[in-house]
Design an enzyme around this catalytic site. Sequence first.
Site, PDB file in Angstrom:
ATOM      1  N   LYS A 144       0.817  -1.224   0.000  1.00  0.00           N
ATOM      2  CA  LYS A 144       0.000   0.000   0.000  1.00  0.00           C
ATOM      3  C   LYS A 144       0.848   1.269   0.000  1.00  0.00           C
ATOM      4  O   LYS A 144       0.433   2.288  -0.523  1.00  0.00           O
ATOM      5  CB  LYS A 144      -0.987  -0.015   1.166  1.00  0.00           C
ATOM      6  CG  LYS A 144      -1.820  -1.306   1.228  1.00  0.00           C
ATOM      7  CD  LYS A 144      -2.382  -1.715  -0.130  1.00  0.00           C
ATOM      8  CE  LYS A 144      -2.773  -3.187  -0.161  1.00  0.00           C
ATOM      9  NZ  LYS A 144      -3.009  -3.682  -1.543  1.00  0.00           N
ATOM     10  N   ASP A 169      -7.081  -0.953  -5.087  1.00  0.00           N
ATOM     11  CA  ASP A 169      -7.734  -1.762  -4.059  1.00  0.00           C
ATOM     12  C   ASP A 169      -7.311  -1.263  -2.675  1.00  0.00           C
ATOM     13  O   ASP A 169      -6.264  -0.620  -2.522  1.00  0.00           O
ATOM     14  CB  ASP A 169      -7.334  -3.234  -4.218  1.00  0.00           C
ATOM     15  CG  ASP A 169      -8.166  -4.150  -3.305  1.00  0.00           C
ATOM     16  OD1 ASP A 169      -7.678  -5.235  -2.953  1.00  0.00           O
ATOM     17  OD2 ASP A 169      -9.308  -3.765  -2.937  1.00  0.00           O
ATOM     18  N   ASN A 170      -8.117  -1.530  -1.668  1.00  0.00           N
ATOM     19  CA  ASN A 170      -7.761  -1.337  -0.254  1.00  0.00           C
ATOM     20  C   ASN A 170      -7.559   0.101   0.185  1.00  0.00           C
ATOM     21  O   ASN A 170      -6.734   0.377   1.072  1.00  0.00           O
ATOM     22  CB  ASN A 170      -6.487  -2.118   0.085  1.00  0.00           C
ATOM     23  CG  ASN A 170      -6.557  -3.545  -0.339  1.00  0.00           C
ATOM     24  OD1 ASN A 170      -5.775  -3.988  -1.185  1.00  0.00           O
ATOM     25  ND2 ASN A 170      -7.494  -4.297   0.212  1.00  0.00           N
ATOM     26  N   GLU A 199     -12.214  -8.143   1.387  1.00  0.00           N
ATOM     27  CA  GLU A 199     -12.533  -9.474   0.832  1.00  0.00           C
ATOM     28  C   GLU A 199     -12.920 -10.463   1.935  1.00  0.00           C
ATOM     29  O   GLU A 199     -12.260 -10.587   2.948  1.00  0.00           O
ATOM     30  CB  GLU A 199     -11.359 -10.025   0.013  1.00  0.00           C
ATOM     31  CG  GLU A 199     -10.009  -9.971   0.681  1.00  0.00           C
ATOM     32  CD  GLU A 199      -9.240  -8.719   0.324  1.00  0.00           C
ATOM     33  OE1 GLU A 199      -9.872  -7.694   0.041  1.00  0.00           O
ATOM     34  OE2 GLU A 199      -8.003  -8.762   0.344  1.00  0.00           O
TER      35      GLU A 199
HETATM   36  O1  LIG Z   1      -1.134  -6.053   1.842  1.00  0.00           O
HETATM   37  C1  LIG Z   1      -1.944  -6.310   0.944  1.00  0.00           C
HETATM   38  N1  LIG Z   1      -1.570  -6.460  -0.322  1.00  0.00           N
HETATM   39  C2  LIG Z   1      -0.174  -6.380  -0.658  1.00  0.00           C
HETATM   40  C3  LIG Z   1       0.090  -7.279  -1.825  1.00  0.00           C
HETATM   41  C4  LIG Z   1       1.264  -7.860  -1.970  1.00  0.00           C
HETATM   42  C5  LIG Z   1       1.552  -8.753  -3.118  1.00  0.00           C
HETATM   43  O2  LIG Z   1       2.111  -7.989  -4.179  1.00  0.00           O
HETATM   44  C6  LIG Z   1       3.517  -8.197  -4.252  1.00  0.00           C
HETATM   45  N2  LIG Z   1       4.139  -6.886  -4.297  1.00  0.00           N
HETATM   46  C7  LIG Z   1       4.102  -5.955  -3.316  1.00  0.00           C
HETATM   47  N3  LIG Z   1       4.765  -4.856  -3.721  1.00  0.00           N
HETATM   48  C8  LIG Z   1       5.218  -5.099  -4.972  1.00  0.00           C
HETATM   49  C9  LIG Z   1       5.959  -4.343  -5.870  1.00  0.00           C
HETATM   50  N4  LIG Z   1       6.244  -4.877  -7.076  1.00  0.00           N
HETATM   51  C10 LIG Z   1       5.796  -6.124  -7.379  1.00  0.00           C
HETATM   52  N5  LIG Z   1       5.093  -6.908  -6.539  1.00  0.00           N
HETATM   53  C11 LIG Z   1       4.811  -6.386  -5.348  1.00  0.00           C
HETATM   54  C12 LIG Z   1       3.893  -9.005  -3.021  1.00  0.00           C
HETATM   55  O3  LIG Z   1       4.975  -9.874  -3.307  1.00  0.00           O
HETATM   56  C13 LIG Z   1       2.614  -9.772  -2.756  1.00  0.00           C
HETATM   57  O4  LIG Z   1       2.471 -10.899  -3.565  1.00  0.00           O
HETATM   58  C14 LIG Z   1      -3.370  -6.501   1.276  1.00  0.00           C
HETATM   59  C15 LIG Z   1      -3.702  -6.665   2.619  1.00  0.00           C
HETATM   60  C16 LIG Z   1      -5.030  -6.864   2.967  1.00  0.00           C
HETATM   61  N6  LIG Z   1      -5.341  -7.020   4.349  1.00  0.00           N
HETATM   62  O5  LIG Z   1      -6.541  -7.144   4.716  1.00  0.00           O
HETATM   63  O6  LIG Z   1      -4.400  -6.996   5.202  1.00  0.00           O
HETATM   64  C17 LIG Z   1      -6.048  -6.908   2.011  1.00  0.00           C
HETATM   65  C18 LIG Z   1      -5.704  -6.731   0.661  1.00  0.00           C
HETATM   66  O7  LIG Z   1      -6.663  -6.752  -0.310  1.00  0.00           O
HETATM   67  C19 LIG Z   1      -4.383  -6.521   0.286  1.00  0.00           C
HETATM   68  O8  LIG Z   1      -4.113  -6.315  -1.036  1.00  0.00           O
HETATM   69 MG   LIG Z   2      -5.928  -5.959  -2.146  1.00  0.00          MG
END
Ligand SMILES: O=C(NC/C=C/[C@H]1O[C@@H](n2cnc3cncnc32)[C@H](O)[C@@H]1O)c1cc([N+](=O)[O-])cc(O)c1O
Ligand SMILES: [Mg+2]
Length: 214
Positions: A144, A169-170, A199
């Site tokens: 984020k 998202d989020n 979600e």
């Molecule tokens: O933290 C969340 N999403 C982060 C997503 C992370 C994913 O994207 C990749 N990534 C990250 N920076 C990157 C930069 N470049 C490439 N991949 C990257 C990470 O390796 C991981 O696979 C999240 C958390 C909650 N939650 O309820 O806690 C709910 C959601 O819908 C979320 O999306």
């Molecule tokens: Mg998300």
Amino acid sequence: TRSTRPQRMLKAVQKNAIRGNPESVISAIDYFCKHSEWAMNVGDEKGCILDSVVTEVDPSTVLELGTYCGYSTVRIARLLSPGTKFITVEFNPASAEVARKIIAYAGLQDKVTLVEGASGDLIPQIKKLYGITTFDFIFLDHWKDRYLPDIKLFEEYGLLRKGSVLLADNVICPGTPEYLEYVRNSPRYESRYYPSHLEYTKVEDGLEKSLFLG
Ligand SMILES: O=C(NC/C=C/[C@H]1O[C@@H](n2cnc3cncnc32)[C@H](O)[C@@H]1O)c1cc([N+](=O)[O-])cc(O)c1O
Ligand SMILES: [Mg+2]
């Protein structure tokens, strides 16, 4: 050694979905997340909003940041017209590996280019490496605190055109306050919030759609 959650999600897809049927892959992942283990896919409720925006934009070029296991990749790819260029970026090799298998199980591997790497490194090279001039649609769902720096990279490297649509998202949970402040106050964007829920929960969350005005 113990399997990872993405690996268990993949197993659930291979067990419960029909090969070559994207809808069944989406349903199998949602079922797994509702009845076995929560996972950070955009999910079915926000997924329907994602679907409607993708359908409305009908993009020729698409970028997704944060493939994770490929759930939103499948949701997006299944709606794209033939010949659309779709790049999805994933930093974690293990997640990328699972995502490749889930995308392939849905039969959508020919529609998606999954690039392993960090968005901050890749964005400056996208024109050179993939022959893309601008993106019609961008889905942000990665760390984020990367949303704001990456949208600034899009501007810096001329990857947006008048009418480009960004969907984040989020924006409520976990939250992207700096990004929201930027797109809602910048004269270069027209933003709209789509209320929904985190979600697979009743927690408030939502998607922010931002139109680049040029
Ligand atoms: O933290 C969340 N999403 C982060 C997503 C992370 C994913 O994207 C990749 N990534 C990250 N920076 C990157 C930069 N470049 C490439 N991949 C990257 C990470 O390796 C991981 O696979 C999240 C958390 C909650 N939650 O309820 O806690 C709910 C959601 O819908 C979320 O999306
Ligand atoms: Mg998300």
